[in-house]
Design a protein around this motif. Structure first.
Motif, PDB file in Angstrom:
ATOM      1  N   ASP A   1     -15.274  40.979  88.736  1.00 50.88           N
ATOM      2  CA  ASP A   1     -16.597  41.486  89.076  1.00 50.88           C
ATOM      3  C   ASP A   1     -16.395  42.906  89.597  1.00 50.88           C
ATOM      4  N   VAL A   2     -15.925  43.775  88.709  1.00 54.40           N
ATOM      5  CA  VAL A   2     -15.522  45.123  89.075  1.00 54.40           C
ATOM      6  C   VAL A   2     -16.343  46.124  88.273  1.00 54.40           C
ATOM      7  N   GLU A   3     -16.757  47.180  88.943  1.00 59.37           N
ATOM      8  CA  GLU A   3     -17.477  48.264  88.285  1.00 59.37           C
ATOM      9  C   GLU A   3     -16.487  49.371  87.912  1.00 59.37           C
ATOM     10  N   TYR A   4     -16.823  50.151  86.911  1.00 57.67           N
ATOM     11  CA  TYR A   4     -15.952  51.254  86.506  1.00 57.67           C
ATOM     12  C   TYR A   4     -15.818  52.289  87.621  1.00 57.67           C
ATOM     13  N   ASN A   5     -16.819  52.381  88.468  1.00 58.69           N
ATOM     14  CA  ASN A   5     -16.754  53.314  89.591  1.00 58.69           C
ATOM     15  C   ASN A   5     -15.589  52.962  90.520  1.00 58.69           C
ATOM     16  N   ASN A   6     -15.232  51.678  90.600  1.00 60.28           N
ATOM     17  CA  ASN A   6     -14.099  51.267  91.431  1.00 60.28           C
ATOM     18  C   ASN A   6     -12.824  51.987  91.003  1.00 60.28           C
ATOM     19  N   ILE A   7     -12.631  52.138  89.714  1.00 61.60           N
ATOM     20  CA  ILE A   7     -11.446  52.828  89.202  1.00 61.60           C
ATOM     21  C   ILE A   7     -11.429  54.272  89.694  1.00 61.60           C
ATOM     22  N   GLU A   8     -12.555  54.952  89.596  1.00 63.40           N
ATOM     23  CA  GLU A   8     -12.630  56.347  90.021  1.00 63.40           C
ATOM     24  C   GLU A   8     -12.344  56.487  91.511  1.00 63.40           C
ATOM     25  N   VAL A   9     -12.819  55.545  92.309  1.00 63.38           N
ATOM     26  CA  VAL A   9     -12.574  55.565  93.749  1.00 63.38           C
ATOM     27  C   VAL A   9     -11.080  55.395  94.029  1.00 63.38           C
ATOM     28  N   TYR A  10     -10.438  54.429  93.385  1.00 62.22           N
ATOM     29  CA  TYR A  10      -9.015  54.198  93.596  1.00 62.22           C
ATOM     30  C   TYR A  10      -8.169  55.361  93.093  1.00 62.22           C
ATOM     31  N   ILE A  11      -8.542  55.943  91.966  1.00 60.85           N
ATOM     32  CA  ILE A  11      -7.808  57.107  91.449  1.00 60.85           C
ATOM     33  C   ILE A  11      -7.908  58.262  92.447  1.00 60.85           C
ATOM     34  N   SER A  12      -9.090  58.483  92.992  1.00 61.74           N
ATOM     35  CA  SER A  12      -9.275  59.530  93.994  1.00 61.74           C
ATOM     36  C   SER A  12      -8.396  59.263  95.218  1.00 61.74           C
ATOM     37  N   PHE A  13      -8.361  58.020  95.665  1.00 59.96           N
ATOM     38  CA  PHE A  13      -7.527  57.624  96.799  1.00 59.96           C
ATOM     39  C   PHE A  13      -6.049  57.886  96.500  1.00 59.96           C
ATOM     40  N   LEU A  14      -5.600  57.506  95.314  1.00 62.96           N
ATOM     41  CA  LEU A  14      -4.205  57.721  94.930  1.00 62.96           C
ATOM     42  C   LEU A  14      -3.864  59.206  94.832  1.00 62.96           C
ATOM     43  N   ARG A  15      -4.785  60.009  94.299  1.00 64.50           N
ATOM     44  CA  ARG A  15      -4.551  61.456  94.217  1.00 64.50           C
ATOM     45  C   ARG A  15      -4.354  62.064  95.598  1.00 64.50           C
ATOM     46  N   LYS A  16      -5.180  61.643  96.556  1.00 66.53           N
ATOM     47  CA  LYS A  16      -5.048  62.149  97.922  1.00 66.53           C
ATOM     48  C   LYS A  16      -3.710  61.752  98.522  1.00 66.53           C
ATOM     49  N   LYS A  17      -3.309  60.500  98.310  1.00 67.03           N
ATOM     50  CA  LYS A  17      -2.020  60.031  98.829  1.00 67.03           C
ATOM     51  C   LYS A  17      -0.865  60.823  98.214  1.00 67.03           C
ATOM     52  N   LEU A  18      -0.919  61.052  96.920  1.00 65.36           N
ATOM     53  CA  LEU A  18       0.128  61.816  96.240  1.00 65.36           C
ATOM     54  C   LEU A  18       0.193  63.243  96.780  1.00 65.36           C
ATOM     55  N   SER A  19      -0.966  63.813  97.059  1.00 65.54           N
ATOM     56  CA  SER A  19      -1.017  65.171  97.599  1.00 65.54           C
ATOM     57  C   SER A  19      -0.419  65.229  99.000  1.00 65.54           C
ATOM     58  N   VAL A  20      -0.745  64.263  99.840  1.00 65.62           N
ATOM     59  CA  VAL A  20      -0.245  64.233 101.217  1.00 65.62           C
ATOM     60  C   VAL A  20       1.280  64.151 101.260  1.00 65.62           C
TER      61      VAL A  20
END
Length: 54
Positions: free
Chosen positions: A17-36
């Protein structure tokens, strides 16, 4: 390249029961972590195709 549908299936499975927006949120989270952590890789988006690590 991984498409959103394939990512959803790999992470949440077929019964989801997942929306495609969930993927974008997690990708954004991962990008921030990679940057940090100053990671030598980046997550790239190819519109209409999917994501890749470069």
């Amino acid at each position: 390249m991984l498409q959103q549908e394939r990512i959803i299936e790999k992470i949440w499975g077929y019964e989801r029961d997942v929306e495609y927006n969930n993927i974008e949120v997690y990708i954004s989270f991962l990008r921030k972590k990679l940057s940090v952590i100053s990671a030598p890789v980046q997550i790239k988006t190819a519109r209409g195709i999917g994501y890749s690590l470069e």
